[in-house]
Design a protein around this motif. Sequence first.
Motif, short mmCIF file in Angstrom:
data_model
loop_
_atom_site.label_atom_id
_atom_site.label_comp_id
_atom_site.label_asym_id
_atom_site.label_seq_id
_atom_site.Cartn_x
_atom_site.Cartn_y
_atom_site.Cartn_z
N THR A 63 0.81 -1.23 0.00
CA THR A 63 0.00 0.00 0.00
C THR A 63 0.84 1.27 0.00
OG1 THR A 63 -0.24 -0.11 2.41
CG2 THR A 63 -2.01 -1.09 1.07
N ARG A 64 2.12 1.13 0.21
CA ARG A 64 3.02 2.29 0.13
C ARG A 64 4.38 1.81 -0.32
NH1 ARG A 64 2.07 4.78 4.97
NH2 ARG A 64 3.71 3.61 5.96
N LEU A 65 4.91 2.46 -1.33
CA LEU A 65 6.20 2.09 -1.89
C LEU A 65 7.05 3.35 -2.00
CD1 LEU A 65 7.94 -0.16 -3.11
CD2 LEU A 65 6.79 0.24 -5.30
N GLY A 66 7.96 3.51 -1.04
CA GLY A 66 8.82 4.68 -1.01
C GLY A 66 10.16 4.41 -1.66
N ASN A 67 11.13 5.29 -1.42
CA ASN A 67 12.47 5.09 -1.98
C ASN A 67 13.19 3.92 -1.33
OD1 ASN A 67 12.35 7.21 -3.81
ND2 ASN A 67 12.93 8.70 -2.26
N SER A 68 13.09 3.83 0.00
CA SER A 68 13.79 2.76 0.71
C SER A 68 12.86 1.94 1.60
CB SER A 68 14.93 3.33 1.57
OG SER A 68 14.41 4.20 2.56
N SER A 69 11.57 2.26 1.60
CA SER A 69 10.65 1.52 2.48
C SER A 69 9.42 1.06 1.71
CB SER A 69 10.22 2.39 3.66
OG SER A 69 9.44 3.48 3.22
N VAL A 70 8.80 0.03 2.25
CA VAL A 70 7.59 -0.53 1.66
C VAL A 70 6.67 -0.99 2.79
CG1 VAL A 70 8.67 -2.80 1.34
CG2 VAL A 70 6.65 -2.21 0.02
N ARG A 71 5.39 -0.70 2.62
CA ARG A 71 4.38 -1.18 3.57
C ARG A 71 3.64 -2.34 2.92
NH1 ARG A 71 0.38 1.24 7.70
NH2 ARG A 71 -1.47 -0.05 7.41
N TYR A 72 3.81 -3.51 3.52
CA TYR A 72 3.11 -4.72 3.10
C TYR A 72 1.87 -4.88 3.95
CZ TYR A 72 7.69 -6.06 1.19
OH TYR A 72 8.88 -6.10 0.52
N GLU A 73 0.75 -5.24 3.33
CA GLU A 73 -0.45 -5.58 4.08
C GLU A 73 -0.81 -7.02 3.76
OE1 GLU A 73 -3.62 -2.75 3.76
OE2 GLU A 73 -2.35 -1.14 4.55
N VAL A 74 -1.19 -7.74 4.80
CA VAL A 74 -1.48 -9.17 4.67
C VAL A 74 -2.84 -9.47 5.29
CG1 VAL A 74 -0.70 -11.50 5.28
CG2 VAL A 74 0.99 -9.72 4.79
N GLY A 75 -3.63 -10.26 4.59
CA GLY A 75 -4.90 -10.76 5.12
C GLY A 75 -4.80 -12.27 5.27
N ILE A 76 -5.32 -12.78 6.37
CA ILE A 76 -5.32 -14.22 6.63
C ILE A 76 -6.75 -14.73 6.46
CG2 ILE A 76 -4.88 -16.03 8.35
CD1 ILE A 76 -2.33 -14.54 7.32
N PHE A 77 -6.92 -15.66 5.53
CA PHE A 77 -8.25 -16.18 5.19
C PHE A 77 -8.32 -17.68 5.44
CE2 PHE A 77 -7.48 -12.44 2.69
CZ PHE A 77 -8.68 -11.75 2.74
N ARG A 78 -9.36 -18.11 6.15
CA ARG A 78 -9.60 -19.55 6.29
C ARG A 78 -10.10 -20.07 4.95
NH1 ARG A 78 -13.30 -20.90 11.05
NH2 ARG A 78 -12.61 -22.98 10.47
N GLU A 79 -9.84 -21.34 4.69
CA GLU A 79 -10.24 -21.97 3.44
C GLU A 79 -11.73 -21.77 3.19
OE1 GLU A 79 -8.98 -26.00 1.14
OE2 GLU A 79 -9.38 -26.16 3.30
N GLY A 80 -12.06 -21.28 2.00
CA GLY A 80 -13.45 -21.10 1.61
C GLY A 80 -14.11 -19.84 2.12
N GLU A 81 -13.39 -19.01 2.89
CA GLU A 81 -13.99 -17.79 3.43
C GLU A 81 -13.48 -16.57 2.66
OE1 GLU A 81 -13.66 -17.54 7.68
OE2 GLU A 81 -14.80 -19.40 7.95
N ASP A 82 -14.36 -15.61 2.45
CA ASP A 82 -14.03 -14.41 1.70
C ASP A 82 -13.63 -13.24 2.60
OD1 ASP A 82 -13.85 -13.06 -0.89
OD2 ASP A 82 -15.57 -11.89 -0.18
N SER A 83 -13.93 -13.35 3.87
CA SER A 83 -13.64 -12.29 4.83
C SER A 83 -12.42 -12.68 5.67
CB SER A 83 -14.86 -12.09 5.73
OG SER A 83 -14.68 -11.00 6.58
N ALA A 84 -11.51 -11.74 5.87
CA ALA A 84 -10.26 -12.03 6.60
C ALA A 84 -10.54 -12.41 8.05
CB ALA A 84 -9.33 -10.83 6.55
N SER A 85 -9.86 -13.45 8.51
CA SER A 85 -9.88 -13.81 9.93
C SER A 85 -8.97 -12.88 10.71
CB SER A 85 -9.43 -15.26 10.13
OG SER A 85 -10.36 -16.15 9.57
N ALA A 86 -7.93 -12.40 10.04
CA ALA A 86 -6.99 -11.44 10.63
C ALA A 86 -6.37 -10.66 9.48
CB ALA A 86 -5.91 -12.14 11.43
N GLN A 87 -5.90 -9.47 9.79
CA GLN A 87 -5.21 -8.67 8.79
C GLN A 87 -4.28 -7.71 9.50
OE1 GLN A 87 -8.80 -7.13 7.13
NE2 GLN A 87 -8.60 -5.16 8.15
#
Length: 145
Positions: free
Chosen positions: A88-112
């Motif tokens: 979600t953010r890509l700077g000169n020397s830094s990057v912000r990664y976002e991760v969503g954790i999904f249970r099998e078959g579910e469309d809504s994140a269990s955690a993010q």
Amino acid sequence: MREEARRRSDYRHFQDITTRWADNDAYGHVNNVVYYSWFDTVVNAFLINNGVLDLEDSKSIGLVIETQCNYFSSVAFPDTISAGLRVTRLGNSSVRYEVGIFREGEDSASAQGHFVHVYVDRLTRKPVEIPEAMRLLLQTVLVPI
């Protein structure tokens, strides 16, 4: 105000991860520290598998300077989860990664959550520009917010 759980469609890359018996805690669900391990796994596997990170020889490495995670529903062994990745953010020397954790078959994140890497010279630990090949790869999963 509490964040809402994201959907699978909010992410650009996915990696399946099998939970382990040892991931569960005394309360019968995956312990919160395991989620951060999954965050590291999806990001580093993405970089390694696409040839932009060599754990032994890359001149620059990413150091985590910030992490955060929100939990919405329990995950427990023997669930198989899918970790969604986006930048979600890509700077000169830094990057912000976002991760969503999904249970099998579910469309809504269990955690993010997210973490921020600052890329530094492996030897001096001084910030450096993100290598061009890595930048091009990260742009494929970039979703500016």
